[in-house]
Design an enzyme around this catalytic site. Structure first.
Site, mmCIF file in Angstrom:
data_model
loop_
_atom_site.group_PDB
_atom_site.id
_atom_site.type_symbol
_atom_site.label_atom_id
_atom_site.label_comp_id
_atom_site.label_asym_id
_atom_site.label_seq_id
_atom_site.Cartn_x
_atom_site.Cartn_y
_atom_site.Cartn_z
ATOM 1 N N HIS A 196 4.987 3.983 -4.329
ATOM 2 C CA HIS A 196 5.959 3.416 -3.394
ATOM 3 C C HIS A 196 7.033 4.436 -3.006
ATOM 4 O O HIS A 196 7.692 4.289 -1.989
ATOM 5 C CB HIS A 196 6.596 2.155 -3.980
ATOM 6 C CG HIS A 196 5.673 0.970 -3.947
ATOM 7 N ND1 HIS A 196 6.084 -0.319 -4.210
ATOM 8 C CD2 HIS A 196 4.347 0.880 -3.665
ATOM 9 C CE1 HIS A 196 5.046 -1.144 -4.094
ATOM 10 N NE2 HIS A 196 3.979 -0.434 -3.768
ATOM 11 N N ARG A 337 9.310 -3.365 -0.877
ATOM 12 C CA ARG A 337 8.301 -4.044 -1.706
ATOM 13 C C ARG A 337 8.803 -4.366 -3.112
ATOM 14 O O ARG A 337 8.025 -4.757 -3.976
ATOM 15 C CB ARG A 337 7.047 -3.155 -1.778
ATOM 16 C CG ARG A 337 6.407 -2.928 -0.431
ATOM 17 C CD ARG A 337 5.437 -1.762 -0.423
ATOM 18 N NE ARG A 337 6.125 -0.479 -0.501
ATOM 19 C CZ ARG A 337 5.533 0.711 -0.345
ATOM 20 N NH1 ARG A 337 4.242 0.753 -0.085
ATOM 21 N NH2 ARG A 337 6.225 1.839 -0.443
#
Length: 686
Positions: A196, A337
């Site tokens: 990420h 996220r």
């Protein structure tokens, strides 16, 4: 110009409809799994402007083609340079692709990653196109994903439905999972955390609403590219039902008009998960009320006295719907996220606390520093910690003896290395989905189950921050990750049922299929097939079932692949790569070793601020940094008092007094405590 104006109006209307539609659904409290996914991948801030400009450009081109009744392939050749410039200006693409002048001297990285490379200021920066290591393969050569037209043949065979491949090759029952004897769940979680940091392909801005197509029709109408169910699917569905799928947002490419996907994160390992990849977001994540250099934290709740992440400031948050009575919105962090799963939220919380801990320590040592200096110096250390753990502790476990082949010893910054995240890596690194366990364990101080609901099915933890706020904070989750094994990636156990049928199944029964989505995403991104990437990596390219069974070391699996695809050339990258037998002692096969190793070498060698690069840290600081570990970060930022010195390796239950407890439904006998390799809070590594 009139066509550009019309295109802008069309896109703006779609965007507005999208926002209204989502707002209405949240007010009415009706959301489906796709809405959770949209929330996690919705473009924000500067990304939103970049995506919107690309949408203006695409819509302009579509309207032009309609007007001229020409094929888009020739459009790039037909327009004059002046017309292309006009389109670029009128859609806002010239603003998105402009180059910036870098300052003479800089001590810290920019938030956006710009100016890391002084000669090519945009390399590795956020909101730019992914790097292409092999040319894109689209059905029309420009933007239509392979498999969008039914029955079209490739290498003599039609492409199979991705859901069919997922059912026949990827699916594993939750009960049928082999544990990785060597590695704890921390290994899986670190992989997601670092991934990420490197890439985020947001959903197309237009796709935020077009439910009429994405949910109710199975036709390919950009940005909807629905996943069709094969007739023999185990889910009993009507023939016109599809799994919704929204294409990734594209980026302005006014010279070629070929579709390229946008990376909203900086490519560098720079803890953008903590700090953001956009200046406005980065400011909003800080506590600017004082000159202490701190990150903002939650003002409503604490975790046994310790800090929690702040909430998003939205009145209607999709996370509230996972437990309406708790009324807890999604967390806010450098990466959208953050609330996808509980382990990921725990990592985010850990590093925001670590930043604030460092800022407070640095202030004691340097009372004359202002808030900006404290923030930047703490950020610099947090980034170094992430780089060290990734390259020293994580990658050697993943690549084993292939590590030195792909990532040789560091020899300094090289401005000629392209540090951008590649499009293929954004897909290949999803191999980690195969090491996810179907349950989330939460354990108390004695490493016993926290409560009756300590063993929660994974799908009930998606977008559920209330479980951290109301059910004991992050310590029980971290203990669970240390005690639980990662799932072992085996050829007959690729993807657990929780991810293959129940992804984001919080409020509605139609869960998504992560395996099918990974393959559909590869097609959406125009990625060539399995054999093309084998060729790119200098590996053999199997042509026959015999050659494929040699590569896979498994004739039965090779036969399955050939029955589904017809030829190894059509195999989707993700499924082909995760099906390969792993390299000795490693956790991925030869193809993934090559793609992942190449990417991580580029991220390191092309990063001017890499922690080991000359002048970034003093030799004394380097010495101190080498002592850090995941365990150290956990000890410093939680109430956990005992933990294995190496939290990524599974410690074979040598941590606690003899007792037994239930894990994964089995009673485990735990050996008496051993002092070897245990960090306790008294054993401080300064």
């Amino acid at each position: 110009m009139s066509i550009i104006t019309e295109a802008r109006q069309l896109v703006d209307a779609t965007y507005l409809q999208a926002r209204k539609s989502l707002k209405r659904k949240l007010e009415e409290k009706i959301v489906n799994p796709m809405d959770f996914l949209k929330h996690l991948k919705d473009p924000i801030g500067r990304t939103r402007s970049a995506v919107r400009a690309a949408d203006y450009l695409e819509t302009t081109l579509k309207l032009l083609i309609k007007e001229m009744l020409l094929y888009r392939v020739s459009l790039a050749d037909l327009l004059s340079r002046r017309q292309k410039e006009m389109i670029s200006k009128g859609t806002g693409c010239d603003y998105q692709t402009r180059s910036i002048k870098c300052p003479e001297r800089d001590f810290y990285r920019t938030i956006t990653g710009e100016c890391n490379n002084r000669n090519h200021s945009h390399l590795g920066s956020s909101n730019r196109a992914f790097a292409r290591w092999l040319p894109a393969v689209y059905e029309d050569g420009v933007s239509v994903p392979r498999g969008a037209s039914e029955g079209k043949r490739y290498n003599g065979f039609p492409l199979p439905l991705v859901r069919k491949v997922s059912n026949e090759i990827a699916h594993t029952a939750n009960e049928n999972v082999t544990a990785d004897r060597q590695l704890s769940l921390v290994f899986m979680q670190w992989g997601q955390w670092v991934n990420h940091d490197i890439d985020l392909a947001p959903a197309s801005g237009e796709g935020a609403s077009l439910e009429l197509q994405c949910h109710t029709s199975c036709a390919f109408k950009p940005p909807c590219f629905p996943i069709k169910f094969p007739p023999d699917d185990p889910r009993e569905l009507s023939s016109d039902t599809c799994m919704p799928f929204v294409q990734s947002a594209s980026v302005c490419s006014p010279s070629t008009f070929r579709r390229e996907q946008l990376n909203a994160a900086t490519s560098f390992i720079d803890a953008s998960t903590v700090y953001g990849s956009d200046d406005a977001l980065a400011r909003s994540l800080r506590n600017l009320s004082s000159q202490l250099g701190l990150m903002a934290v939650n003002q409503l709740f604490r975790d046994a006295g310790l800090e929690l992440l702040p909430f998003e400031n939205t009145t209607h948050s999709v996370c509230v719907l996972t437990n309406r009575s708790a009324n807890i919105p999604c967390f806010k962090a450098g990466d959208k996220r953050v609330t996808e799963n509980l382990g990921l939220s725990a990592m985010h919380t850990l590093f925001v606390r670590e930043h604030n801990r460092l800022a407070r320590e640095l202030r004691k040592l340097n009372p004359h520093w202002d808030g900006e200096k404290l923030y930047q110096e703490s950020r610099k250390i947090v980034i170094a910690i992430n780089q060290i753990i990734t390259y020293r502790d994580y990658l050697p476990l993943l690549l084993a003896e292939e590590t030195s082949k792909w990532i040789p010893l560091y020899s300094g910054y090289n401005e000629k290395v392209d540090p951008r995240a590649s499009n293929v890596f954004s897909l290949a690194f999803r191999f980690g989905h195969t090491s996810v366990q179907p349950f989330v364990s939460r354990l108390n101080e004695s490493f016993q189950p926290l409560c009756s609901s300590s063993h929660v099915p994974l799908h009930l933890t998606f977008c559920a921050p209330w479980r951290i706020v109301m059910e004991g904070g992050i310590d029980p989750l971290i203990r669970g990750m240390v005690v639980d094994h990662a799932k072992l990636m085996k050829q007959n156990q690729l993807l657990i049922e929780e991810l293959q049928n129940h992804l984001f199944e919080q409020t509605e029964v139609m869960g998504l299929d992560l395996g099918a989505m990974n393959m559909q995403r590869g097609r959406d991104h125009g990625l060539p097939g399995y054999n093309a990437w084998r060729g790119f990596c200098g590996l053999s390219q199997p042509q026959t079932v015999e050659e494929l069974s040699e590569v896979l070391g498994n004739p039965k699996l090779a036969k399955k692949f050939m029955n589904v695809y017809g030829t190894p050339y059509n195999i989707d990258l993700w499924i082909g790569a995760v099906a390969e037998p792993v390299v000795p002692q490693g956790r991925v096969g030869p193809l993934l070793s090559c793609i992942i190793g190449t990417q991580f070498r580029n991220l390191r060698d092309g990063d001017r601020f890499w922690w080991e690069n000359l002048g970034v840290f003093t030799s004394q600081q380097l010495q101190a940094l080498r002592k850090i570990s995941v365990s150290r970060v956990i000890c410093d930022n939680t109430h956990i008092r005992k933990i294995p010195r190496d939290a990524i390796h599974h410690f074979h239950h040598t941590l606690f007094p003899a007792s037994s407890f239930q894990a994964n439904g089995k009673s485990l006998k735990i050996q008496p405590v051993l002092d070897l390799g245990i960090v306790s809070s008294k054993d401080i590594i300064s």
